[in-house]
Each structure stands twice: as C-alpha cells, then as structure tokens.
Design a protein around this motif. Structure first.
Motif, PDB file in Angstrom:
ATOM      1  N   GLU A  75       0.827  -1.207   0.000  1.00  0.00           N
ATOM      2  CA  GLU A  75       0.000   0.000   0.000  1.00  0.00           C
ATOM      3  C   GLU A  75       0.865   1.263   0.000  1.00  0.00           C
ATOM      4  N   LEU A  76       1.891   1.261   0.814  1.00  0.00           N
ATOM      5  CA  LEU A  76       2.740   2.444   0.899  1.00  0.00           C
ATOM      6  C   LEU A  76       3.626   2.613  -0.327  1.00  0.00           C
ATOM      7  N   LEU A  77       3.929   1.530  -1.012  1.00  0.00           N
ATOM      8  CA  LEU A  77       4.654   1.658  -2.279  1.00  0.00           C
ATOM      9  C   LEU A  77       3.838   2.456  -3.296  1.00  0.00           C
ATOM     10  N   LYS A  78       2.500   2.263  -3.271  1.00  0.00           N
ATOM     11  CA  LYS A  78       1.647   3.033  -4.181  1.00  0.00           C
ATOM     12  C   LYS A  78       1.680   4.514  -3.827  1.00  0.00           C
ATOM     13  N   ALA A  79       1.648   4.822  -2.528  1.00  0.00           N
ATOM     14  CA  ALA A  79       1.723   6.215  -2.101  1.00  0.00           C
ATOM     15  C   ALA A  79       3.077   6.813  -2.439  1.00  0.00           C
ATOM     16  N   ASP A  93      21.211  19.354  -3.684  1.00  0.00           N
ATOM     17  CA  ASP A  93      20.363  20.508  -3.372  1.00  0.00           C
ATOM     18  C   ASP A  93      19.837  21.161  -4.645  1.00  0.00           C
ATOM     19  N   ARG A  94      18.580  21.569  -4.585  1.00  0.00           N
ATOM     20  CA  ARG A  94      17.940  22.244  -5.709  1.00  0.00           C
ATOM     21  C   ARG A  94      16.911  23.237  -5.167  1.00  0.00           C
ATOM     22  N   TYR A  95      16.329  24.013  -6.056  1.00  0.00           N
ATOM     23  CA  TYR A  95      15.273  24.960  -5.703  1.00  0.00           C
ATOM     24  C   TYR A  95      14.088  24.168  -5.159  1.00  0.00           C
ATOM     25  N   MET A  96      13.720  24.436  -3.882  1.00  0.00           N
ATOM     26  CA  MET A  96      12.813  23.535  -3.180  1.00  0.00           C
ATOM     27  C   MET A  96      11.353  23.991  -3.148  1.00  0.00           C
ATOM     28  N   ALA A  97      11.097  25.271  -3.396  1.00  0.00           N
ATOM     29  CA  ALA A  97       9.726  25.775  -3.230  1.00  0.00           C
ATOM     30  C   ALA A  97       8.735  25.031  -4.111  1.00  0.00           C
ATOM     31  N   ASP A  98       9.151  24.721  -5.340  1.00  0.00           N
ATOM     32  CA  ASP A  98       8.249  24.003  -6.242  1.00  0.00           C
ATOM     33  C   ASP A  98       7.958  22.598  -5.735  1.00  0.00           C
ATOM     34  N   ASP A  99       8.958  21.960  -5.124  1.00  0.00           N
ATOM     35  CA  ASP A  99       8.759  20.625  -4.563  1.00  0.00           C
ATOM     36  C   ASP A  99       7.728  20.657  -3.442  1.00  0.00           C
ATOM     37  N   LEU A 100       7.851  21.656  -2.574  1.00  0.00           N
ATOM     38  CA  LEU A 100       6.925  21.765  -1.458  1.00  0.00           C
ATOM     39  C   LEU A 100       5.497  22.025  -1.940  1.00  0.00           C
ATOM     40  N   LYS A 101       5.367  22.854  -2.952  1.00  0.00           N
ATOM     41  CA  LYS A 101       4.029  23.129  -3.495  1.00  0.00           C
ATOM     42  C   LYS A 101       3.435  21.870  -4.115  1.00  0.00           C
ATOM     43  N   ALA A 102       4.225  21.150  -4.893  1.00  0.00           N
ATOM     44  CA  ALA A 102       3.724  19.937  -5.538  1.00  0.00           C
ATOM     45  C   ALA A 102       3.294  18.900  -4.508  1.00  0.00           C
ATOM     46  N   ALA A 103       4.067  18.773  -3.441  1.00  0.00           N
ATOM     47  CA  ALA A 103       3.715  17.811  -2.397  1.00  0.00           C
ATOM     48  C   ALA A 103       2.465  18.251  -1.652  1.00  0.00           C
ATOM     49  N   GLY A 104       2.349  19.538  -1.354  1.00  0.00           N
ATOM     50  CA  GLY A 104       1.147  20.050  -0.704  1.00  0.00           C
ATOM     51  C   GLY A 104      -0.087  19.859  -1.563  1.00  0.00           C
ATOM     52  N   ASP A 105       0.077  20.010  -2.865  1.00  0.00           N
ATOM     53  CA  ASP A 105      -1.053  19.823  -3.787  1.00  0.00           C
ATOM     54  C   ASP A 105      -1.544  18.372  -3.790  1.00  0.00           C
ATOM     55  N   LEU A 106      -0.650  17.418  -3.577  1.00  0.00           N
ATOM     56  CA  LEU A 106      -1.070  16.019  -3.491  1.00  0.00           C
ATOM     57  C   LEU A 106      -2.058  15.815  -2.346  1.00  0.00           C
ATOM     58  N   VAL A 107      -1.821  16.560  -1.264  1.00  0.00           N
ATOM     59  CA  VAL A 107      -2.726  16.482  -0.117  1.00  0.00           C
ATOM     60  C   VAL A 107      -4.008  17.259  -0.401  1.00  0.00           C
ATOM     61  N   ALA A 108      -3.874  18.482  -0.889  1.00  0.00           N
ATOM     62  CA  ALA A 108      -5.020  19.363  -1.098  1.00  0.00           C
ATOM     63  C   ALA A 108      -6.021  18.796  -2.092  1.00  0.00           C
ATOM     64  N   THR A 109      -5.527  18.143  -3.124  1.00  0.00           N
ATOM     65  CA  THR A 109      -6.415  17.614  -4.170  1.00  0.00           C
ATOM     66  C   THR A 109      -6.960  16.226  -3.849  1.00  0.00           C
ATOM     67  N   GLY A 110      -6.431  15.583  -2.821  1.00  0.00           N
ATOM     68  CA  GLY A 110      -6.843  14.222  -2.502  1.00  0.00           C
ATOM     69  C   GLY A 110      -6.105  13.159  -3.289  1.00  0.00           C
ATOM     70  N   ALA A 111      -5.120  13.557  -4.093  1.00  0.00           N
ATOM     71  CA  ALA A 111      -4.396  12.584  -4.923  1.00  0.00           C
ATOM     72  C   ALA A 111      -3.627  11.579  -4.079  1.00  0.00           C
ATOM     73  N   LEU A 112      -3.063  12.025  -2.962  1.00  0.00           N
ATOM     74  CA  LEU A 112      -2.323  11.099  -2.103  1.00  0.00           C
ATOM     75  C   LEU A 112      -3.279  10.084  -1.493  1.00  0.00           C
ATOM     76  N   ASN A 113      -4.435  10.520  -1.050  1.00  0.00           N
ATOM     77  CA  ASN A 113      -5.413   9.590  -0.472  1.00  0.00           C
ATOM     78  C   ASN A 113      -5.880   8.560  -1.500  1.00  0.00           C
ATOM     79  N   ALA A 114      -6.041   9.031  -2.743  1.00  0.00           N
ATOM     80  CA  ALA A 114      -6.524   8.145  -3.800  1.00  0.00           C
ATOM     81  C   ALA A 114      -5.513   7.069  -4.178  1.00  0.00           C
ATOM     82  N   SER A 115      -4.276   7.212  -3.729  1.00  0.00           N
ATOM     83  CA  SER A 115      -3.236   6.246  -4.106  1.00  0.00           C
ATOM     84  C   SER A 115      -3.353   4.933  -3.346  1.00  0.00           C
ATOM     85  N   VAL A 116      -4.057   4.929  -2.204  1.00  0.00           N
ATOM     86  CA  VAL A 116      -4.186   3.704  -1.413  1.00  0.00           C
ATOM     87  C   VAL A 116      -5.604   3.177  -1.527  1.00  0.00           C
ATOM     88  N   SER A 117      -5.814   1.958  -1.087  1.00  0.00           N
ATOM     89  CA  SER A 117      -7.131   1.330  -1.184  1.00  0.00           C
ATOM     90  C   SER A 117      -8.172   2.147  -0.423  1.00  0.00           C
TER      91      SER A 117
END
Length: 512
Positions: free
Chosen positions: A461-465, A479-503
């Motif tokens: 299950e966690l492999l899917k997430a 090291d790289r420019y991190m702000a875009d990474d943080l936004k993309a990760a936050g969007d996974l939560v905000a849109t429900g995409a992370l939740n949809a990755s598990v059963s």
C-alpha cells in the motif's frame, strides 16, 4: 451535471461535501413547495393586516418598535438589503458561495421562512447558470445571522452589487441578464429571510471540516510512511490496545496505520535485534492523537449537519400559522464546531511536524543521514523544509485560540452577545492550507527516508503512495530549488491525490 435534489431537514453530510468539492447544482425537492407557499401566504396576510409583526411590517433590530406602512413593505426589504451590504475584504471563492447558496435553499425550503417560490427558484437558477454573487469575506459577527455577507448575496438577486459570471466580475444586473435571468422584487419579510441565518459561517465551517478531514486521511498515509522510514514499530497499532481504550477514532486510526504498513520488508527486517524498546510519541501515539482529532472532526460534522438542515432566520412561521420571533440566527453551535475543527487541524499538524523533525535528525532517525541529504554538509537536504513545517505549525497554533469566547455587543446593545462564528470558521481555510503544506513536507521527508532504506521495500500500500509522491517530486540527489517541490507535495494532499493512491476502504470516513 445532474442537479442534486435537496430534501430540507434531512440533507446528509456527503451531499454537502459533494456540493463543495464538485460545484454540483442543487434544487429543492418539489414536494416541499406546498409548505413554502403556505408560509408565504401567511406572511402576505400579515403584511396587509393591522397587527405589528417584527420584520414584516416593522423596522429591524433596535428599530423594531417603528411601524411600517403597508405601501412601504417592499421598500423596507430593499432598503434592508442595501443598508446591510457592508462587507469588506476579498471575495469568497466560488465553491464557498455556491455552498452558501445551497445551504440557504435548504433553510428556506423548510417552509418556515415565509418566502415565495420565486426566491427559491432564483437561487436555484443562479446556481445552474453560474451567477455567483461577490461576497466580501469580512463583516459578520455570527449573530442576527451573517448579515453583511448574506446581504451581498441578496443584493445580487435584486440586481445590485456584483456577481461573477463565466469568469468575469460584473454588475449583478448585467450578470443576471447575460444568464437570461431577471432580478427579483422582494416582498414582505423576504429580505430579512435572506440575510438572517448562519449559512456563511456554516459553509466556511464545512469547507474547513472537509479540507481538514482530507488532510487527516493524508496524515495517516504520511505517518505510516514516516514510521517505516524511521524503522519504527507497528506493535503500538495492535488492535487490542485500542479496543481496550474504546475511542472509535483511535480504533479506526490504528486500523488504517496497521493496514497501510502490512507486508513491509523494512518492518520485517528489524523485528529481531532492534535494541529500541519504544518509539517516540510522534510514531507510537499516532492512533491516540490523530484518532482524537478524528473524533473531534466527526463531532463537529454532526453539529454542522444539523445546522445545515436548520431554519435559522427570524421571525418564523410555525405550524399553527403564528409568526414568532426567536434567536435561531445565533451561530453559537457553528462557532463551537469551528473551534473544535481548528484544534484538530492544529494537532494533526503538530504531531506530523515532530515526525518530520525526527526523520531529519540523525540522532533520532535510526541510521538516516542528517537532513536526509546524500552528502550532508555539501548539501543541506531537507533542513529548511523542516523549518518551514515548524513555521506553519506555529502559525496554526496561534490561530487555534477559540473564537467563540470573544463576544462583543453590537447594534446599540440590542445584539449584546454574538458568536464570532464567521471569522472563527473563515480562519480554517488558512489553517488547512498550512496543514496541506505540513503533510506535504512529511510526504517528502518520508519518501526520501524510504529511498535510503533500499533495497528493502515498504508495504504494497505504501509503495503506491510513494510512487505518487515520486511522480510529483523526484528523489533529492543534490540541493535544488525547493519551493516548487513543497508546493507539488502540498497539492497532493489538497487535491486528494495522495489519499486516492491507497485502497479506498483503509482511510476512515467522516460520517462513521
């Protein structure tokens, strides 16, 4: 999209959530029309009579003792709307306004407010055509109804103020015209019925609730990822521990964590020979903390579901035809619910932030490099991402102080105790935005930690997430420019995409 048919008095939580997330149209079930018409006829009768009835043929608030002539009743209602359009600040987002309008439909649809079907139909048609009133976000103290913001909604209905239509911000009269609709002329009590009520506070509280629950579900996924990344124990999630205590949220949360971690190679690798007796609380006590937060959200959900189906304007036409003045517009239940949601948001973020801090600290992370950097020193890794999560956690702590205890008298002391529900609920939007980012940062730290555990694999299950996280944000090699990474990760939560990755049956529902 097929309109949702509302049955006032029994509209369930999931229907309201669908309206919020999808923008679905809503209409009152026609079987409720006769009751609406009956109450409207009673108000018309009273308006033409000699007996003074508050809000029908009198002034408002401190001016209730002033009798209004029958010929001036329509002017009274129009003046009420215009004088109460005193909102300030940025407009509410469309999804909030659509939910406000749907909640107003439900309240008016109970047949106790005395409005004509014409009012109901205009709100329904505005939702269908996408004519969305411009409602400034500030101006309500959460008693006598959300007067100022609801006045801006009503103003659009009479062709005053502004509305959004097809992406443009227009004069309301123009927006209605482009949609093929006409402004309404308010009859007796209709202006008061539109601006009395808790619909703005309740819509904002619902938005905070739905967003907080989505983040709470994501926090179980990231918490499980962090547990495996830190080589934590799943023993504290044993079902009997939690049934011995008995709190449903705790039981449901432990089930989710246990199921998410089932089959992990990482966990199997340290079942024997691990000298640690206990994990820190942020790992071990996830069911107790996140489960209590889930219980709090569910409690608030029950309160708000009742409020969504309530009649909250004043005065009301009761079953024997009497028109009685009361105080259902006082939003104290909503204010309490908003405070509960704020506390839950704060605590979900607080314990998640401690898991982030654990993973970047080599003294606590059981063999992971400092700040999860490939070459610590040359690279800072996720050092400042953790600092950002701490800043957001602290900001949420500051905003979690109860709003409901902060009454102040208004309207020449006629309205001498108010709930402050509206801004108590409005803050939940910013608090959940912060929480999305905190949980997103935990997703990044946990995924990075799991990358260091290879070739051992986490659970199926966690492999899917993990895969969803890595699709959005690649592994941090240097090291790289991190702000875009943080936004993309936050969007996974905000849109429900992370939740949809598990059963779907793993994560606890809000209405259980």
């Amino acid at each position: 999209m097929t309109p949702i048919m509302l049955e006032p008095g029994s509209v369930p939580l999931r229907t309201l959530e669908a309206i919020y997330w999808t923008g679905a149209e809503a209409r009152i079930d026609p079987s409720f029309h006769p009751a609406i018409e009956k109450a409207s006829a009673r108000i018309t009768e009273i308006a033409g009579g000699d007996q003074p009835v508050y809000g029908v043929n009198t002034g408002f608030g401190k001016l209730a003792s002033i009798r209004i002539n029958t010929a001036d009743v329509a002017t009274l209602q129009r003046n009420l709307i215009l004088s109460h359009c005193c909102g300030v600040g940025a407009p509410f987002p469309e999804e909030i306004v659509r939910l406000i309008m749907a909640l107003k439909l439900i309240s008016l649809g109970r047949g106790a407010s005395g409005v004509r079907l014409e009012i109901i139909r205009l709100i329904e048609d505005m939702l269908e055509k996408g004519v969305i009133p411009v409602i400034p976000e500030k101006g309500s103290v959460g008693a006598s109804g959300d007067l100022a913001p609801l006045a801006h909604m009503a103003a659009a209905m009479i062709g005053e103020g502004e509305a959004f239509y097809q992406g443009e911000r227009l004069a309301a009269r123009e927006a209605l015209s482009r949609a093929g609709l006409k402004p309404v002329v308010l009859a007796a009590k209709e202006g008061l019925a539109l601006i009395n009520g808790t619909q703005v506070s309740t819509a904002l509280a619902f938005a905070g609730l739905f967003r907080a629950h989505r983040a709470a579900q994501s926090a179980l996924i990231t918490g499980a990822l962090s547990t495996d990344a830190a080589m934590g124990s799943s023993a504290p999630f044993h079902p009997e521990i939690h049934t011995l205590r008995g709190h449903k949220g705790q039981i449901d949360t432990a089930y989710a964590l246990r199921t998410l971690l089932e089959g992990s190679e990482i966990r199997a690798s340290h079942l024997e020979g691990d000298e640690r007796v206990q994990d820190p609380y942020c790992i071990r006590c996830q069911p107790q903390v996140d489960g209590a937060c889930l219980d709090l959200l569910r409690m608030a959900a029950r309160t708000l579901e009742i409020e969504a189906n309530a009649v909250t304007d004043n005065p009301l036409v009761v079953s024997d035809g009497s028109v009685i003045s009361g105080g259902n517009f006082h939003a104290e239940p909503v204010a309490f619910a908003a405070d509960q949601i704020a506390i839950a948001i704060c605590e979900i973020g607080a314990i998640a932030q401690r898991r982030i801090a654990l993973l970047v600290d080599p003294a606590l992370s059981f063999g992971l490099p400092a700040f999860l950097a490939k070459k610590p020193g040359l690279n800072s890794g996720l050092m400042i991402a953790e600092v950002t999560s701490a800043a957001l956690m602290s900001e949420n702590k500051q905003m979690s102080h109860p709003a409901s205890v902060d009454s102040t008298p208004t309207s020449a002391n006629q309205e001498d105790h108010v709930s402050m529900a509206c801004h108590g609920a409005r803050r939940l939007l910013q608090m959940t935005e912060n929480l999305f980012s905190i949980i997103g940062i935990e997703a990044l730290t946990a995924a990075q930690g799991l990358d260091f555990r290879q070739p051992l694999k986490t659970s199926p299950e966690l492999l899917k997430a993990h895969a969803v996280i890595r699709d959005a944000v690649p592994e941090l090699e240097i090291d790289r420019y991190m702000a875009d990474d943080l936004k993309a990760a936050g969007d996974l939560v905000a849109t429900g995409a992370l939740n949809a990755s598990v059963s779907a049956d793993i994560l606890p529902a809000l209405d259980n």
